[in-house]
Structure formats: C-alpha cells, structure tokens
Design a protein around this motif. Structure first.
Motif, PDB file in Angstrom:
ATOM      1  N   VAL A 305     -28.023 -29.176 -12.111  1.00 10.17           N
ATOM      2  CA  VAL A 305     -27.075 -28.552 -11.178  1.00 10.17           C
ATOM      3  C   VAL A 305     -26.765 -29.513 -10.040  1.00 10.17           C
ATOM      4  O   VAL A 305     -25.611 -29.692  -9.644  1.00 10.17           O
ATOM      5  CB  VAL A 305     -27.649 -27.231 -10.634  1.00 10.17           C
ATOM      6  CG1 VAL A 305     -26.807 -26.730  -9.458  1.00 10.17           C
ATOM      7  CG2 VAL A 305     -27.685 -26.177 -11.724  1.00 10.17           C
ATOM      8  N   ALA A 306     -27.800 -30.160  -9.517  1.00  7.52           N
ATOM      9  CA  ALA A 306     -27.611 -31.057  -8.376  1.00  7.52           C
ATOM     10  C   ALA A 306     -26.729 -32.248  -8.739  1.00  7.52           C
ATOM     11  O   ALA A 306     -25.972 -32.745  -7.901  1.00  7.52           O
ATOM     12  CB  ALA A 306     -28.962 -31.538  -7.853  1.00  7.52           C
ATOM     13  N   ALA A 307     -26.839 -32.701  -9.995  1.00  6.85           N
ATOM     14  CA  ALA A 307     -26.095 -33.896 -10.410  1.00  6.85           C
ATOM     15  C   ALA A 307     -24.722 -33.563 -10.988  1.00  6.85           C
ATOM     16  O   ALA A 307     -24.029 -34.446 -11.507  1.00  6.85           O
ATOM     17  CB  ALA A 307     -26.908 -34.664 -11.446  1.00  6.85           C
ATOM     18  N   THR A 308     -24.332 -32.309 -10.907  1.00  4.43           N
ATOM     19  CA  THR A 308     -23.018 -31.906 -11.429  1.00  4.43           C
ATOM     20  C   THR A 308     -21.909 -32.419 -10.514  1.00  4.43           C
ATOM     21  O   THR A 308     -22.077 -32.475  -9.290  1.00  4.43           O
ATOM     22  CB  THR A 308     -22.947 -30.364 -11.521  1.00  4.43           C
ATOM     23  OG1 THR A 308     -24.007 -29.894 -12.358  1.00  4.43           O
ATOM     24  CG2 THR A 308     -21.608 -29.911 -12.102  1.00  4.43           C
ATOM     25  N   ASP A 309     -20.785 -32.771 -11.111  1.00  2.04           N
ATOM     26  CA  ASP A 309     -19.649 -33.289 -10.335  1.00  2.04           C
ATOM     27  C   ASP A 309     -18.879 -32.114  -9.727  1.00  2.04           C
ATOM     28  O   ASP A 309     -17.815 -31.725 -10.194  1.00  2.04           O
ATOM     29  CB  ASP A 309     -18.738 -34.127 -11.251  1.00  2.04           C
ATOM     30  CG  ASP A 309     -17.664 -34.879 -10.465  1.00  2.04           C
ATOM     31  OD1 ASP A 309     -17.490 -34.589  -9.259  1.00  2.04           O
ATOM     32  OD2 ASP A 309     -17.009 -35.758 -11.051  1.00  2.04           O
ATOM     33  N   TRP A 310     -19.451 -31.551  -8.647  1.00  2.00           N
ATOM     34  CA  TRP A 310     -18.860 -30.353  -8.038  1.00  2.00           C
ATOM     35  C   TRP A 310     -17.510 -30.659  -7.389  1.00  2.00           C
ATOM     36  O   TRP A 310     -16.636 -29.793  -7.339  1.00  2.00           O
ATOM     37  CB  TRP A 310     -19.825 -29.755  -7.023  1.00  2.00           C
ATOM     38  CG  TRP A 310     -21.037 -29.156  -7.671  1.00  2.00           C
ATOM     39  CD1 TRP A 310     -22.302 -29.665  -7.692  1.00  2.00           C
ATOM     40  CD2 TRP A 310     -21.079 -27.943  -8.433  1.00  2.00           C
ATOM     41  NE1 TRP A 310     -23.145 -28.852  -8.414  1.00  2.00           N
ATOM     42  CE2 TRP A 310     -22.415 -27.781  -8.877  1.00  2.00           C
ATOM     43  CE3 TRP A 310     -20.142 -26.983  -8.780  1.00  2.00           C
ATOM     44  CZ2 TRP A 310     -22.826 -26.694  -9.641  1.00  2.00           C
ATOM     45  CZ3 TRP A 310     -20.543 -25.892  -9.547  1.00  2.00           C
ATOM     46  CH2 TRP A 310     -21.857 -25.764  -9.967  1.00  2.00           C
ATOM     47  N   ASP A 311     -17.331 -31.866  -6.861  1.00  2.00           N
ATOM     48  CA  ASP A 311     -16.029 -32.202  -6.272  1.00  2.00           C
ATOM     49  C   ASP A 311     -14.917 -32.102  -7.317  1.00  2.00           C
ATOM     50  O   ASP A 311     -13.838 -31.581  -7.033  1.00  2.00           O
ATOM     51  CB  ASP A 311     -16.066 -33.629  -5.696  1.00  2.00           C
ATOM     52  CG  ASP A 311     -16.910 -33.715  -4.430  1.00  2.00           C
ATOM     53  OD1 ASP A 311     -16.991 -32.694  -3.717  1.00  2.00           O
ATOM     54  OD2 ASP A 311     -17.487 -34.780  -4.172  1.00  2.00           O
ATOM     55  N   ARG A 312     -15.193 -32.616  -8.514  1.00  2.00           N
ATOM     56  CA  ARG A 312     -14.191 -32.539  -9.583  1.00  2.00           C
ATOM     57  C   ARG A 312     -13.948 -31.076  -9.982  1.00  2.00           C
ATOM     58  O   ARG A 312     -12.801 -30.678 -10.235  1.00  2.00           O
ATOM     59  CB  ARG A 312     -14.651 -33.353 -10.795  1.00  2.00           C
ATOM     60  CG  ARG A 312     -13.708 -33.261 -11.981  1.00  2.00           C
ATOM     61  CD  ARG A 312     -14.053 -34.271 -13.069  1.00  2.00           C
ATOM     62  NE  ARG A 312     -13.257 -34.052 -14.265  1.00  2.00           N
ATOM     63  CZ  ARG A 312     -11.965 -34.349 -14.372  1.00  2.00           C
ATOM     64  NH1 ARG A 312     -11.327 -34.872 -13.349  1.00  2.00           N
ATOM     65  NH2 ARG A 312     -11.311 -34.111 -15.498  1.00  2.00           N
ATOM     66  N   ILE A 313     -15.001 -30.291 -10.010  1.00  2.00           N
ATOM     67  CA  ILE A 313     -14.836 -28.879 -10.385  1.00  2.00           C
ATOM     68  C   ILE A 313     -13.982 -28.143  -9.351  1.00  2.00           C
ATOM     69  O   ILE A 313     -13.138 -27.311  -9.698  1.00  2.00           O
ATOM     70  CB  ILE A 313     -16.227 -28.209 -10.547  1.00  2.00           C
ATOM     71  CG1 ILE A 313     -16.930 -28.785 -11.775  1.00  2.00           C
ATOM     72  CG2 ILE A 313     -16.092 -26.700 -10.675  1.00  2.00           C
ATOM     73  CD1 ILE A 313     -18.347 -28.266 -11.983  1.00  2.00           C
ATOM     74  N   VAL A 314     -14.164 -28.459  -8.073  1.00  2.00           N
ATOM     75  CA  VAL A 314     -13.324 -27.844  -7.036  1.00  2.00           C
ATOM     76  C   VAL A 314     -11.855 -28.183  -7.272  1.00  2.00           C
ATOM     77  O   VAL A 314     -10.975 -27.307  -7.209  1.00  2.00           O
ATOM     78  CB  VAL A 314     -13.768 -28.320  -5.637  1.00  2.00           C
ATOM     79  CG1 VAL A 314     -12.738 -27.881  -4.577  1.00  2.00           C
ATOM     80  CG2 VAL A 314     -15.140 -27.746  -5.284  1.00  2.00           C
ATOM     81  N   VAL A 315     -11.586 -29.450  -7.560  1.00  2.00           N
ATOM     82  CA  VAL A 315     -10.202 -29.873  -7.805  1.00  2.00           C
ATOM     83  C   VAL A 315      -9.624 -29.139  -9.018  1.00  2.00           C
ATOM     84  O   VAL A 315      -8.468 -28.673  -9.002  1.00  2.00           O
ATOM     85  CB  VAL A 315     -10.141 -31.400  -8.015  1.00  2.00           C
ATOM     86  CG1 VAL A 315      -8.747 -31.822  -8.492  1.00  2.00           C
ATOM     87  CG2 VAL A 315     -10.489 -32.124  -6.723  1.00  2.00           C
TER      88      VAL A 315
END
Length: 409
Positions: A305-315
C-alpha cells in the motif's frame, strides 16, 4: 427442511437460476414468463428434494420442471400453439432431466434486458434480477433506491418487452453499438455485486463475478474493435486477481492493506494488463472502464500500500470524474487523495459530498469519513461515523469490520 438441503438449494439457485431463465426465455420468447416458471420450479424443489433427495443434475431438473410449468401456463391461457408443440417435442426427445445447451443464451438475455425500448433504469434493474439473480431488496440496496421503485421498474420492463414482442436473439452487429453501453454497464454492476456483496453473510460472491467476467470475455470477442469491451474485461480480471486474498479462512473480509499479495492471481493480472493494452491499441483514448482498469493495474503491480503510485491514481480518478462524474468516483478519489497528500484534504472532499446530500442511506460515505477522522486523531467523531456506517451496511461481514474498527479506536 434440513440445513444441508437449504444450503444446497441456495447454492444451486445462485449458480443456475440465471442460466435457467435464459434457457426458458429462449424457449418461450417471454422473459417475464421465464422468470416466473423458474421460481415455480424452485418452489417445487423445496417441496420435493427434502424427501426425494437432490437430483444428480439439479440445474437440469429445475430446467425440466420450469419447462413443464411453462406448458401449464400456456394451457391455462388457452394458447396451446406451435410453440407448445415444439417444446413438447423437445421434451420428448430430450428425456426427463437432460438439461439444455446454453451456449450464449446468457449473453442474449443481457442484450434483451438492455433493449432500447427500456429505460436505462429498467435495463439495470431487470438485468440484475434475471442475470444477476439478485432479489429486489438486494437491487434496491445496490442502486440506493426504495424497494417499491425496483419492483415497479422490473414489472414495467417485463410488460414493455412483452408489448414490444422483443425476440430472444442477439441483435444484428449494426445494433450492437447502440446497446453496448448498457450491456457493459449492467455486466459491471453484476460483477461488482460479486466483488463486494451488498447484503447477506458472504463478502464475495465468486460465482456471480465469474459469470460476469465470462460474459464480458464473450462480448469482447464479438466486438473486438470496441476498446471499452476489452477495458471492462481488463478491469474485471485485475479486480478478480485479488479474490483469494480478500477473505480470511472464516470468510471475514481482509482489507487491502492486510492482504497477502503473494496470493494475488498473477495470471489474471497478466491477462488484465493484456486486455487493457488491447483497449489502448484502438487509439481512441481511455474511456471510463479503461481508466478504472488503469487504477486497478496500479494496485496490482504495487508491492505494498505504501509503495502504491497514489499520485497517478488521483490523476486517473480526476479524469474518470470528468468522463463519468458520480459521488462514488469522488469518494474513491478522496481515498486516493488521503493516501497521496494526507487525510485533511480528503476530508474536505468528503464533507462537500455530505453537505450535498450525496450517497444518503449508503454506508460508504460515513465509512470513509470515519477512516479519515481516525487518521486525524478525531477519535470520538470517527467512532460515531464508523458505527453509523455499520448500521447502514447490509452485508454482515462488512458491518462487523466497521464495528471492529470503531471498537479499536
């Protein structure tokens, strides 16, 4: 009736009911009659199986009984016409419980339920009923509308199909594009009910999700140049890849952060990635299903979870919100924002949804709000929100998770 027989009947019904309705709809040309006689066959099973035992092929048994009930219905109506003679001949040749080849009857049933003569709301309700095998109560919870509204939509849909004399057949290729959006949407609704059941004591209904995925694969094969059909397959493959890790041995839900990612189905992830690539290859840009599949792929390839690309998911959620705006998309975007930039920003999104009255009656909004408040240290408010969400959740497994979270604060 013993618990064993009741569980067996329930399991057979979940697995076979939609196929039987599809078979009877093909034979009778009447979706409403097909559903009625299938339910009558179930009642007969409940009466006979406790004494006679469960037949070796219960699905074929139910199909044969439903056919006989259809004949009885035609007799009662005084309409013993050519269809009856054809069906009677078929029964004679097939033997008592020989069953029916189904081939793509399920897919034909989906296309009928999504016929343009029906409103979008009726298409969804009827498909969930006859293809998903969901009760009116389950559909009402899923669509966030009152039960009488769902009942009215289904009744009206059946009458409309009968009045329009809609044939039981897959439409001509020239008509596919017109119906494709509705078919894709309803297949995904069926899948999501399997992915996270809205009610009952099971967290996942694998058979329902698996059937939706099978139909989506068939559909993508029929329309190979439609990118969103491949994108839907990609989305289902990627989400299904987590099934083995989403429940504990006792059936309790295992949340994303706690899942053993080594148990995710790597073959399904590869298939999902390939299906998304086929969708992208069309060169038309990503639609709603492709964007959701891309989000699912971000999770699938992340080591934690910590290493997930959350910025890309937000976009990706922002793009999805512009193409297909909905409160659920905004709520999911809030979750991604909380992971990318922190819970305070995300809470403002959720509070805006709440002030607009979005998702009233659903456990989703208070559940997310409770999580965010917890991370902000506002524990009393978080506990209250989580308990509110638990009270609204119709799935007992999910409600227990929310109660446990509240108790742990």
């Amino acid at each position: 009736m013993s618990d064993h027989i009741r569980r067996t009947v329930d399991a057979v019904w979940r697995i076979e009911s939609a196929r039987i309705v599809a078979t009877l709809a093909k034979v009778t040309g009447d979706v409403g009659l097909a559903e009625d006689v299938t339910q009558e066959a179930l009642l007969e099973a409940l009466q006979r199986w406790p004494d006679a035992g469960v037949p070796r092929n219960p699905g074929a048994w139910l199909t044969a009984v439903a056919k006989r009930r259809a004949i009885d219905a035609w007799r009662r109506r005084g309409a013993l016409d050519e269809r009856y003679r054809a069906l009677a001949q078929d029964l004679t040749e097939a033997g008592p419980y020989a069953g029916e080849p189904i081939d793509d009857d399920m897919l034909r049933l989906v296309f009928i339920a999504c016929h343009p003569v029906l409103s979008r709301e009726s298409q969804v309700a009827l498909t969930l009923r006859v293809v998903g095998g969901l009760s009116t109560q389950e559909i009402a919870r899923m669509l966030l509308v009152p039960v009488p509204t769902v009942q009215a939509r289904i009744t009206r849909a059946k009458k409309t199909l009968a009045a329009a004399r809609v044939p039981f057949e897959t439409p001509e290729p020239t008509e596919w594009r017109q119906r494709l959006g509705g078919v894709l949407g309803t297949l995904y609704l069926v899948f999501t009910e399997g992915y996270a059941a809205t009610s009952g004591d099971r967290w996942i209904r694998e058979e329902l999700a698996g059937e939706a995925l099978r139909l989506a694969r068939v559909l993508a094969g029929l329309v190979p140049r439609e990118p969103e059909a491949h994108a839907l397959v990609a989305l289902m493959e990627l989400q299904s890849s987590r099934f083995a890790a989403r429940t504990a041995p006792d059936g309790a839900p295992v949340l994303l952060a706690d899942q053993d990612r080594t148990r995710w189905d790597r073959a399904q992830i590869v298939r999902g990635k390939a299906a998304l690539a086929r969708a992208d290859a069309a060169g038309h840009g990503r639609g709603p299903y492709a964007l959701q599949a891309a989000i699912a792929l971000c999770h699938a390839v992340a080591p934690s979870v910590a290493a997930t690309d959350w910025d890309r998911i937000v976009v990706l959620y922002e793009a999805l919100g512009r193409l297909s705006p909905s409160p659920v998309v905004d709520l999911n975007r809030a979750v991604a924002v909380s992971m990318a930039t922190g819970p305070a920003t995300a809470l403002r999104i959720v509070d805006r949804l709440q002030s607009e009255g979005a998702l009233q009656g659903s456990h989703l909004l208070p559940s997310v709000r409770g999580e965010l408040l917890s991370r902000l240290g506002r524990l009393d408010e978080a506990r209250s929100e989580l308990l509110t969400a638990a009270a609204l959740a119709a799935n007992e497994r999910e409600a227990q998770v929310l109660r446990d979270k509240a108790a742990a604060l």
